[in-house]
Design an enzyme around this catalytic site. Structure first.
Site, PDB file in Angstrom:
ATOM      1  NE  ARG A 107      -3.878   0.558   1.929  1.00 42.75           N
ATOM      2  CZ  ARG A 107      -5.090   0.600   2.462  1.00 42.75           C
ATOM      3  NH1 ARG A 107      -5.330   1.354   3.526  1.00 42.75           N
ATOM      4  NH2 ARG A 107      -6.078  -0.111   1.951  1.00 42.75           N
ATOM      5  CG  HIS A 134      -8.490   0.117  -2.772  1.00 44.13           C
ATOM      6  ND1 HIS A 134      -7.683  -0.967  -2.453  1.00 44.13           N
ATOM      7  CD2 HIS A 134      -9.157   0.438  -1.617  1.00 44.13           C
ATOM      8  CE1 HIS A 134      -7.857  -1.281  -1.186  1.00 44.13           C
ATOM      9  NE2 HIS A 134      -8.739  -0.454  -0.659  1.00 44.13           N
ATOM     10  CD  GLN A 137     -13.042  -2.228  -0.445  1.00 43.92           C
ATOM     11  OE1 GLN A 137     -12.229  -2.235   0.475  1.00 43.92           O
ATOM     12  NE2 GLN A 137     -14.229  -2.801  -0.328  1.00 43.92           N
ATOM     13  CG  ASP A 223     -13.759   6.169  -0.859  1.00 47.78           C
ATOM     14  OD1 ASP A 223     -13.709   6.031   0.384  1.00 47.78           O
ATOM     15  OD2 ASP A 223     -12.766   6.000  -1.600  1.00 47.78           O
ATOM     16  CB  CYS A 263     -14.081   0.930   0.042  1.00 49.10           C
ATOM     17  SG  CYS A 263     -13.458   2.601   0.266  1.00 49.10           S
ATOM     18  NE  ARG A 291     -10.120  -5.564   0.419  1.00 50.64           N
ATOM     19  CZ  ARG A 291      -9.375  -4.537   0.845  1.00 50.64           C
ATOM     20  NH1 ARG A 291      -9.957  -3.492   1.376  1.00 50.64           N
ATOM     21  NH2 ARG A 291      -8.056  -4.552   0.722  1.00 50.64           N
TER      22      ARG A 291
HETATM   23  N1  NVA Z   1     -10.240   6.519  -1.240  1.00 51.69           N
HETATM   24  C1  NVA Z   1      -9.848   6.099   0.077  1.00 51.69           C
HETATM   25  C2  NVA Z   1      -9.985   4.620   0.223  1.00 51.69           C
HETATM   26  C3  NVA Z   1      -9.633   4.091   1.583  1.00 51.69           C
HETATM   27  C4  NVA Z   1      -9.731   2.600   1.675  1.00 51.69           C
HETATM   28  C5  NVA Z   1      -8.408   6.527   0.342  1.00 51.69           C
HETATM   29  O1  NVA Z   1      -7.562   6.359  -0.540  1.00 51.69           O
HETATM   30  O2  NVA Z   1      -8.127   7.038   1.440  1.00 51.69           O
HETATM   31  N1   CP Z   2     -11.242  -0.378   2.494  1.00 50.80           N
HETATM   32  C1   CP Z   2      -9.975  -0.425   2.892  1.00 50.80           C
HETATM   33  O1   CP Z   2      -9.033  -0.664   2.112  1.00 50.80           O
HETATM   34  O2   CP Z   2      -9.799  -0.227   4.228  1.00 50.80           O
HETATM   35  P1   CP Z   2      -8.443  -0.018   5.011  1.00 50.80           P
HETATM   36  O3   CP Z   2      -7.904   1.339   4.632  1.00 50.80           O
HETATM   37  O4   CP Z   2      -8.826  -0.099   6.454  1.00 50.80           O
HETATM   38  O5   CP Z   2      -7.473  -1.099   4.615  1.00 50.80           O
END
Ligand code: NVA
Ligand code: CP
Length: 298
Positions: A107, A134, A137, A223, A263, A291
Site C-alpha cells: 500500500r 484500489h 477492494q 467513498d 469501501c 475482502r
Molecule cells: N479513497 C480512500 C480509500 C480508503 C480505503 C483513500 O484512498 O483514502
Molecule cells: N477499504 C480499505 O481498504 O480499508 P483499510 O484502509 O482499512 O485497509
C-alpha cells in the site's frame, strides 16, 4: 511474473474465476472458528510481506488472516520503519525482499512506486491501494454484488463522490466486466480525461449531479471526500462535496432493491448518512468480510 496491480491488466475470465473461487472459499469456511486453518493449505511454507506506507484496518487484517488460514505466514511492515522510508530505493527493496518472501503486498501513494516494486521483484506483487487504484477492494465489491444479486454484467452502478482511487478502479471494472458506471462529482473534482480510455467511454456516463447518477441504479456506492494523502484539501472538499452525501432521499431514486456499498472507513454525516449506511440497503459489513475471501482467491 504475475502481479495484481490493477483490474485493467487482469483478464475478465480471470476476474470471474477469482469471484467463483471466492464463493467456494467462503462456503468452505462453513462458520468454522476464524483462527482455524482451511482444509486446503496452498500457502504452507510460504511467507508474504505486507507493506503499508499508509494506514489500514481492513487490508492489513484481511490479508494477514487470509494468508494464515491458507497455511502461510505474514510479515506486516511499516514503510516508515523500513530503510525504504529512509532513502533506500524501491528497486533495491524489491530485489532484497524477493530473496526472503514469496509474495509482496504494497500500500503506497504513487502507482509508480508499485510499478517499480513489481519491475524489480521476482515474486508476485499485489496492489493494496495506491492514490490511483484500489483493485482488491473493487474485486471484493463485485464479489459482494454477485453474491447478493447475481451477475453484474448489464447492471448500473452509481458512483457519488470524488474521482479517487476507488472511482477509477470501478471504471476499469465496468469496462472489464460489462456493466454501466454512472459517475457524479462536483465541479473541480471531475475525472481526468487523460486517464480514461476510449473503450471505457462505452461503460461510463458522467452525470451532472448525484440524483441523475442514482436514478434506477442497481448499486449506489461512495467513498470518503478526502482520501489518504489529500488531508490538506479537507476544508475545501467539505464545502465542495456538501451536496454529494448519499442519504435516504438519494437512495429512493435507485431501484427499490438497490444495494449501498462503501469501501470504509466511513464518515457518517459527510459522504453518507447514518440512515443509509446503517440501513436495510447497506451491505457494507458483508463487503468488508468479502475482502478476506476474495483476496484468498486472488
Ligand atoms: N479513497 C480512500 C480509500 C480508503 C480505503 C483513500 O484512498 O483514502
Ligand atoms: N477499504 C480499505 O481498504 O480499508 P483499510 O484502509 O482499512 O485497509
Amino acid at each position: 511474473m504475475k502481479h495484481f496491480l490493477d483490474i485493467h491488466k487482469t483478464d475478465a475470465g480471470e476476474l470471474r474465476a477469482m469471484i467463483n473461487s471466492a464463493h467456494a472459499m467462503k462456503a468452505a469456511r462453513n462458520n468454522r472458528p476464524k483462527g482455524t486453518p482451511d482444509d486446503d493449505q496452498p500457502l504452507a511454507g510460504r511467507m508474504v510481506a505486507l507493506i503499508f506506507e499508509k494506514p489500514s484496518t481492513r487490508t492489513r487484517v484481511s490479508f494477514d488472516v487470509g494468508v494464515r488460514q491458507m497455511g502461510g505466514q505474514t510479515m506486516v511492515l511499516s514503510g516508515k520503519e523500513m530503510q525504504l522510508g529512509h532513502g533506500e530505493t524501491i528497486a533495491d527493496t524489491a530485489r532484497v525482499l524477493s530473496r526472503y518472501v514469496d509474495a509482496i503486498m504494497l500500500r503506497t501513494s504513487a502507482v509508480e512506486n508499485l510499478q517499480e516494486l513489481a519491475r524489480y521483484s521476482s515474486v508476485p506483487v499485489i496492489n493494496g491501494l495506491t492514490n490511483e487504484f484500489h483493485p482488491c477492494q473493487v474485486l471484493a465489491d463485485i464479489f459482494t454484488f454477485v453474491e447478493a444479486r447475481g451477475p453484474i454484467q448489464g447492471k448500473t452502478v452509481a458512483w457519488v463522490g470524488d474521482a479517487n482511487n476507488m472511482a477509477y478502479t470501478w471504471i476499469q471494472a465496468a469496462e472489464c466486466l460489462g456493466f454501466q458506471l454512472r459517475f457524479s462529482a462536483p465541479d473541480g473534482y471531475q475525472l481526468d480525461a487523460e486517464r480514461l480510455t476510449p473503450e471505457s467511454a462505452k461503460y461510463l456516463t458522467i452525470c451532472a449531479n448525484p440524483e441523475d447518477a442514482c436514478k434506477g441504479a442497481d448499486l449506489v456506492t461512495t467513498d470518503v471526500w478526502t482520501s489518504m494523502g489529500y488531508e490538506a484539501e479537507n476544508a475545501s472538499r467539505m464545502n465542495a462535496f456538501k451536496d454529494w452525501m448519499v442519504d435516504e432521499e438519494l437512495m429512493v431514486l435507485a431501484k427499490p432493491d438497490a444495494l449501498f456499498m462503501h469501501c470504509l472507513p466511513a464518515h457518517r454525516g459527510e459522504e453518507v448518512s447514518a440512515g443509509v449506511i446503517d440501513g436495510p440497503q447497506s451491505i457494507v459489513w458483508e463487503e468488508a468480510e468479502n475482502r478476506l475471501h476474495v483476496q484468498k482467491a486472488l
